[in-house]
Design an enzyme around this catalytic site. Structure first.
Site, PDB file in Angstrom:
ATOM      1  N   ASP A  46       0.932  -0.762  -0.443  1.00 43.18           N
ATOM      2  CA  ASP A  46      -0.129   0.071  -0.002  1.00 43.18           C
ATOM      3  C   ASP A  46       0.587   1.514   0.083  1.00 43.18           C
ATOM      4  O   ASP A  46       0.853   1.740   0.961  1.00 43.18           O
ATOM      5  CB  ASP A  46      -0.920  -0.140   1.379  1.00 43.18           C
ATOM      6  CG  ASP A  46      -2.252   1.300   1.498  1.00 43.18           C
ATOM      7  OD1 ASP A  46      -3.350   0.768   1.062  1.00 43.18           O
ATOM      8  OD2 ASP A  46      -1.115   2.171   1.576  1.00 43.18           O
ATOM      9  N   TYR A  51       3.103   9.943  -0.357  1.00 44.91           N
ATOM     10  CA  TYR A  51       4.395   9.439   0.284  1.00 44.91           C
ATOM     11  C   TYR A  51       5.381   9.648  -0.608  1.00 44.91           C
ATOM     12  O   TYR A  51       6.721   8.685   0.435  1.00 44.91           O
ATOM     13  CB  TYR A  51       3.859   8.000   0.141  1.00 44.91           C
ATOM     14  CG  TYR A  51       2.536   7.226   1.223  1.00 44.91           C
ATOM     15  CD1 TYR A  51       2.014   8.488   1.295  1.00 44.91           C
ATOM     16  CD2 TYR A  51       2.128   5.758   1.280  1.00 44.91           C
ATOM     17  CE1 TYR A  51       0.923   7.700   2.532  1.00 44.91           C
ATOM     18  CE2 TYR A  51       1.202   5.659   2.049  1.00 44.91           C
ATOM     19  CZ  TYR A  51       0.118   6.729   3.042  1.00 44.91           C
ATOM     20  OH  TYR A  51      -0.455   6.364   2.738  1.00 44.91           O
ATOM     21  N   LYS A  81      -3.123   5.600  -3.857  1.00 44.99           N
ATOM     22  CA  LYS A  81      -4.181   6.945  -3.448  1.00 44.99           C
ATOM     23  C   LYS A  81      -3.459   8.311  -4.634  1.00 44.99           C
ATOM     24  O   LYS A  81      -2.743   8.333  -4.468  1.00 44.99           O
ATOM     25  CB  LYS A  81      -3.923   7.039  -1.784  1.00 44.99           C
ATOM     26  CG  LYS A  81      -3.855   5.773  -1.248  1.00 44.99           C
ATOM     27  CD  LYS A  81      -4.149   5.727   0.496  1.00 44.99           C
ATOM     28  CE  LYS A  81      -3.552   4.681   1.327  1.00 44.99           C
ATOM     29  NZ  LYS A  81      -2.192   4.508   0.986  1.00 44.99           N
ATOM     30  N   HIS A 115      -7.988   8.906  -1.583  1.00 40.90           N
ATOM     31  CA  HIS A 115      -7.436   9.528  -0.561  1.00 40.90           C
ATOM     32  C   HIS A 115      -8.014  10.115   0.871  1.00 40.90           C
ATOM     33  O   HIS A 115      -8.108   9.447   1.873  1.00 40.90           O
ATOM     34  CB  HIS A 115      -5.881   9.703  -0.388  1.00 40.90           C
ATOM     35  CG  HIS A 115      -4.381   9.656   0.515  1.00 40.90           C
ATOM     36  ND1 HIS A 115      -3.150   9.418   0.389  1.00 40.90           N
ATOM     37  CD2 HIS A 115      -5.036   9.160   2.153  1.00 40.90           C
ATOM     38  CE1 HIS A 115      -2.480   9.002   1.491  1.00 40.90           C
ATOM     39  NE2 HIS A 115      -3.475   8.554   2.459  1.00 40.90           N
TER      40      HIS A 115
END
Length: 217
Positions: A46, A51, A81, A115
């Site tokens: 994930d 990120y 996401k 997200h």
């Protein structure tokens, strides 16, 4: 690590019930981390645009797959996401394109989530339309939402042009319970998350002792 069970999504594809998230994992560590995680049995990884490590995550998956011809891409489930700043039809289309480019070494993305719902109704709707188009094109195999509560799920489920979401990840214990209680016969799957606890964290004392582990559903 024992093989994880899977849930069947209404696309006919399966999502492993245990996955490894890479939130706050530095990009330069991700390729080797994901490679080793796959070696010990993880099959669901994930990530997210937020990120800043999507490409490195996909590189780790690609390296692991390339090492042994018996390893199949369909045995790995990769989630990413779309961030809040990419809400809206055109922005979401571009964000999906960027995430797909970063995933080119693994050919496709198994699941893209919105997200969070932090924009407005028009932009959320446009983002969902962009996700549906990516699903229909086949480069994204499943679509869903993250951090949605009941209010935003009801909004999504009321879209006149809706194709049902595959995965929902609510945030917070109470919100997670409310989503579960309100899902009735809706066919979306609810996914939860928690973080690993390190003994060093016990050094952080609250007013009545060590802070409890934080759990996000």
């Amino acid at each position: 690590m024992a093989p994880a069970q899977s849930l069947l999504l209404n696309t006919g594809r399966k999502i492993p019930t245990v996955g490894l998230g890479v939130y706050k994992t530095p990009a330069e560590q991700c390729t080797s981390l994901i490679y080793e995680a796959l070696n010990v049995g993880y099959r669901h990884i994930d990530s997210a645009a937020l990120y800043d490590n999507e490409e490195e995550v996909c590189e780790g998956i690609a390296q692991w797959l390339a090492e042994d011809p018996s390893r199949k891409r369909e045995d790995i489930f990769y989630t990413t996401k779309i961030g809040d700043g990419s809400h809206g039809y055109e922005k979401a289309k571009n964000a999906i394109k960027v995430s797909l480019e970063k995933a080119k070494k693994i050919q496709y993305i198994d699941l893209i989530l919105i997200h969070s719902p932090q924009s407005d109704g028009e932009r959320r709707h446009g983002t969902w339309k962009a996700l549906e188009e990516a699903y229909e094109a086949g480069t994204v195999k499943n679509i869903g939402v993250s951090n949605y509560g009941v209010k935003h799920l009801k909004e999504l489920l009321a879209y006149p042009d809706l194709k049902r979401p595959e995965s929902c990840r609510p945030r917070g214990r109470e919100n997670g319970r409310e989503v579960q209680q309100n899902r009735r016969s809706d066919p979306h799957k609810v996914v939860s998350r928690t973080r690993f606890h390190h003994p060093a964290e016990d050094r952080h004392q609250g007013p009545t002792g060590p802070e409890p582990r934080r759990v996000q559903l």
